[in-house]
Design a protein around this motif. Structure first.
Motif, PDB file in Angstrom:
ATOM      1  N   LEU A  15       6.309  11.319  16.815  1.00  0.00           N
ATOM      2  CA  LEU A  15       7.465  10.837  17.576  1.00  0.00           C
ATOM      3  C   LEU A  15       7.608  11.607  18.883  1.00  0.00           C
ATOM      4  O   LEU A  15       7.084  12.705  19.055  1.00  0.00           O
ATOM      5  N   LEU A  16       8.360  10.993  19.791  1.00  0.00           N
ATOM      6  CA  LEU A  16       8.526  11.533  21.139  1.00  0.00           C
ATOM      7  C   LEU A  16       9.244  12.883  21.148  1.00  0.00           C
ATOM      8  O   LEU A  16       8.818  13.836  21.782  1.00  0.00           O
ATOM      9  N   SER A  17      10.374  12.948  20.438  1.00  0.00           N
ATOM     10  CA  SER A  17      11.189  14.158  20.492  1.00  0.00           C
ATOM     11  C   SER A  17      12.105  14.223  19.276  1.00  0.00           C
ATOM     12  O   SER A  17      13.313  14.088  19.372  1.00  0.00           O
ATOM     13  N   PRO A  18      11.490  14.412  18.083  1.00  0.00           N
ATOM     14  CA  PRO A  18      12.299  14.412  16.849  1.00  0.00           C
ATOM     15  C   PRO A  18      13.104  15.700  16.721  1.00  0.00           C
ATOM     16  O   PRO A  18      12.774  16.703  17.348  1.00  0.00           O
ATOM     17  N   PRO A  19      14.157  15.682  15.912  1.00  0.00           N
ATOM     18  CA  PRO A  19      14.949  16.890  15.688  1.00  0.00           C
ATOM     19  C   PRO A  19      14.060  17.996  15.109  1.00  0.00           C
ATOM     20  O   PRO A  19      13.127  17.720  14.364  1.00  0.00           O
ATOM     21  N   ASP A  20      14.366  19.220  15.481  1.00  0.00           N
ATOM     22  CA  ASP A  20      13.592  20.379  15.045  1.00  0.00           C
ATOM     23  C   ASP A  20      14.535  21.273  14.240  1.00  0.00           C
ATOM     24  O   ASP A  20      15.225  22.125  14.789  1.00  0.00           O
ATOM     25  N   VAL A  21      14.610  21.034  12.936  1.00  0.00           N
ATOM     26  CA  VAL A  21      15.525  21.802  12.090  1.00  0.00           C
ATOM     27  C   VAL A  21      14.788  22.358  10.885  1.00  0.00           C
ATOM     28  O   VAL A  21      13.824  21.764  10.412  1.00  0.00           O
ATOM     29  N   GLY A  22      15.227  23.505  10.424  1.00  0.00           N
ATOM     30  CA  GLY A  22      14.557  24.165   9.309  1.00  0.00           C
ATOM     31  C   GLY A  22      15.513  25.041   8.523  1.00  0.00           C
ATOM     32  O   GLY A  22      16.719  24.760   8.462  1.00  0.00           O
ATOM     33  N   ALA A 317      -0.543   1.872  25.055  1.00  0.00           N
ATOM     34  CA  ALA A 317      -1.088   0.982  24.017  1.00  0.00           C
ATOM     35  C   ALA A 317      -2.124   1.722  23.174  1.00  0.00           C
ATOM     36  O   ALA A 317      -2.140   1.609  21.947  1.00  0.00           O
ATOM     37  N   HIS A 318      -2.969   2.476  23.839  1.00  0.00           N
ATOM     38  CA  HIS A 318      -4.005   3.259  23.138  1.00  0.00           C
ATOM     39  C   HIS A 318      -3.353   4.229  22.139  1.00  0.00           C
ATOM     40  O   HIS A 318      -3.788   4.336  20.991  1.00  0.00           O
ATOM     41  N   LEU A 319      -2.300   4.904  22.571  1.00  0.00           N
ATOM     42  CA  LEU A 319      -1.648   5.888  21.702  1.00  0.00           C
ATOM     43  C   LEU A 319      -0.879   5.193  20.577  1.00  0.00           C
ATOM     44  O   LEU A 319      -0.862   5.662  19.435  1.00  0.00           O
ATOM     45  N   SER A 320      -0.255   4.085  20.904  1.00  0.00           N
ATOM     46  CA  SER A 320       0.520   3.351  19.908  1.00  0.00           C
ATOM     47  C   SER A 320      -0.379   2.898  18.753  1.00  0.00           C
ATOM     48  O   SER A 320       0.011   2.960  17.580  1.00  0.00           O
ATOM     49  N   GLU A 321      -1.578   2.464  19.084  1.00  0.00           N
ATOM     50  CA  GLU A 321      -2.537   2.062  18.035  1.00  0.00           C
ATOM     51  C   GLU A 321      -2.876   3.223  17.111  1.00  0.00           C
ATOM     52  O   GLU A 321      -3.316   3.026  15.983  1.00  0.00           O
ATOM     53  N   ARG A 322      -2.690   4.429  17.611  1.00  0.00           N
ATOM     54  CA  ARG A 322      -2.982   5.625  16.807  1.00  0.00           C
ATOM     55  C   ARG A 322      -1.704   6.262  16.270  1.00  0.00           C
ATOM     56  O   ARG A 322      -1.684   7.446  15.945  1.00  0.00           O
ATOM     57  N   ASP A 323      -0.638   5.446  16.227  1.00  0.00           N
ATOM     58  CA  ASP A 323       0.620   5.908  15.629  1.00  0.00           C
ATOM     59  C   ASP A 323       1.258   7.073  16.406  1.00  0.00           C
ATOM     60  O   ASP A 323       1.822   7.995  15.815  1.00  0.00           O
TER      61      ASP A 323
END
Ligand SMILES: *Cc1c(COP(=O)(O)O)cnc(C)c1O
Length: 391
Positions: A15-22, A317-323
């Motif tokens: 993901l682009l910028s998911p929460p960073d919690v621990g 598109a290239h990156l999206s194909e690779r999730d």
């Protein structure tokens, strides 16, 4: 560090910028729960305000339920009223413009500097003059610290002082950034921060006003709690809002603030690796790369197809194909149906950034294997795909 993000499909997709919690966030939240101070106010809320004010270098702060709420109260705080015009960058998230509309004021959109994506100060000056010569009341100028990089305050602050227009800083993306050694959020009469889930740090949802103006903050505090008068019964003399942040979420924010510098360092490291990868590619540059004070919230590349042979869309598109998630930069406000018909002063810079820009995965929670996957996928695209899909 260990994160609390669950396994499953989400862990495969980058993901682009998911929460960073621990674990630290977990311990702060549990301590707040056990203290009995769940909501609304409580000691964590007060401490969070103090700590953020200290970090930004203002004398006060007010924690609210979102960055949008912070902007709304900030605009009310500097006296923006119905019918006023407010200068807003056209390159921003919609909240900046919507907050103006909540008041019945009108956003007027200003184009950006193509190098930084931040508001074009020359245009701000010209626009204030143009609007005033027509008899408009300019209620505020709202620069946005784009993608975590401060606007040109050396020019903007004196401009607003001379013009006697309040400066409201939309620092929603910029907590932890600095400009000439001063912290983002501190440049206007009041600044607005966001702790939305995708921002540099999160309370899962939240925001903050920061200011040296104690009266402005006191008034905003009153409005944020339904404008309830200090009487035993519920007494209200004006229309307020339910905008206060809860004590539990403030506890989450306090844990995030402890880790803020580490999270910024991680994002900066990521940006440096992207910079290295794209350095040999003609026509590709990192937006605002020269800004050493940036908090590196999101790394954005701009792509000149004429020089490199491919478009930002092709890489997406290239990156999206690779999730792997990417996103275009903000679609400019003057192109948004909801703000159609608003006045604007444009050079085409924001439209070009929208067409040629791409936001890359930038989150501090991205694991090393995830980062490796992203870099390898870009490398593959550059090696195999460059020269690109035939036009
Ligand atoms: C995120 C953001 C906001 C709004 O913040 P929320 O907390 O999501 O309401 C406002 N302005 C800008 C520039 C943002 O990026």
């Amino acid at each position: 560090m260990t994160t609390l993000q669950g396994a499953g499909p989400a862990s495969r997709r980058v993901l682009l910028s998911p929460p960073d919690v621990g674990p630290l966030e977990e311990s702060y939240l549990i301590a707040a729960l056990r203290s009995g101070w769940v909501a609304p106010a409580g000691p964590d809320l007060q401490a969070f305000e103090r700590e953020i004010a200290e970090r930004v270098g203002t004398t006060g702060a007010l924690a609210v339920s979102s960055g949008t709420a912070a902007l709304h109260l900030a605009l009310l705080g500097v006296g923006v009223g119905p019918g006023d015009v407010v200068l807003v960058p056209t390159l921003t998230f919609v909240a900046t413009a919507n907050a103006v509309r909540y008041i019945g004021a009108r956003p007027v959109f200003v184009d950006c500097d193509p190098q930084t994506g931040n508001v074009d100060v020359q245009l701000v000056a010209a626009l204030i003059e143009r609007l005033r010569s027509r008899g408009e009341r300019v209620g505020a100028v709202v620069p946005v610290d784009m993608f975590g990089s401060c606007a040109d305050y050396d020019a903007l602050v004196p401009l607003c002082v001379d013009a006697e227009v309040p400066l409201v800083e939309d620092a929603a993306e910029a907590l932890g950034a600095s400009y000439q050694g001063r912290a983002a959020g501190s440049f206007g009469r009041v600044g607005a921060l966001s702790f939305n889930g995708n921002k540099i740090m999160t309370t899962s949802g939240g925001g903050m006003l920061v200011s040296d103006d104690a009266a402005l903050l006191a008034r905003a505090r009153h409005l944020s709690t339904q404008a309830r008068e200090p009487t035993p019964h519920y007494e209200h003399r004006e229309t307020g809002y339910n905008y206060r942040l809860s004590n539990l979420l403030a506890a989450l924010g306090r844990a995030q603030l402890v880790r803020l510098d580490g999270m910024i360092a991680r994002r900066r490291q990521l940006r440096d690796r992207y910079a290295k990868l794209f350095a040999p590619v003609p026509g590709v540059r990192l937006l605002g790369a020269e800004d050493t004070g940036s908090n590196c919230w999101l790394t954005v590349i701009t792509v000149e197809r004429e020089r490199c042979g491919w478009r930002a869309d092709d890489l997406a598109a290239h990156l999206s194909e690779r999730d792997i998630e990417t996103r275009p930069v903000w679609k400019p406000m003057h192109l948004q149906p909801v703000h159609a018909g608003a006045e604007s002063l444009l050079t085409g810079a924001a439209e070009r950034l929208f067409a040629d820009g791409l936001t890359l995965p930038s989150g501090s929670a991205l694991s090393e294997p995830q980062v490796g996957r992203v870099l390898a996928a870009i490398d593959e695209f550059l090696t195999l795909g460059a020269g690109g899909p035939a036009a």
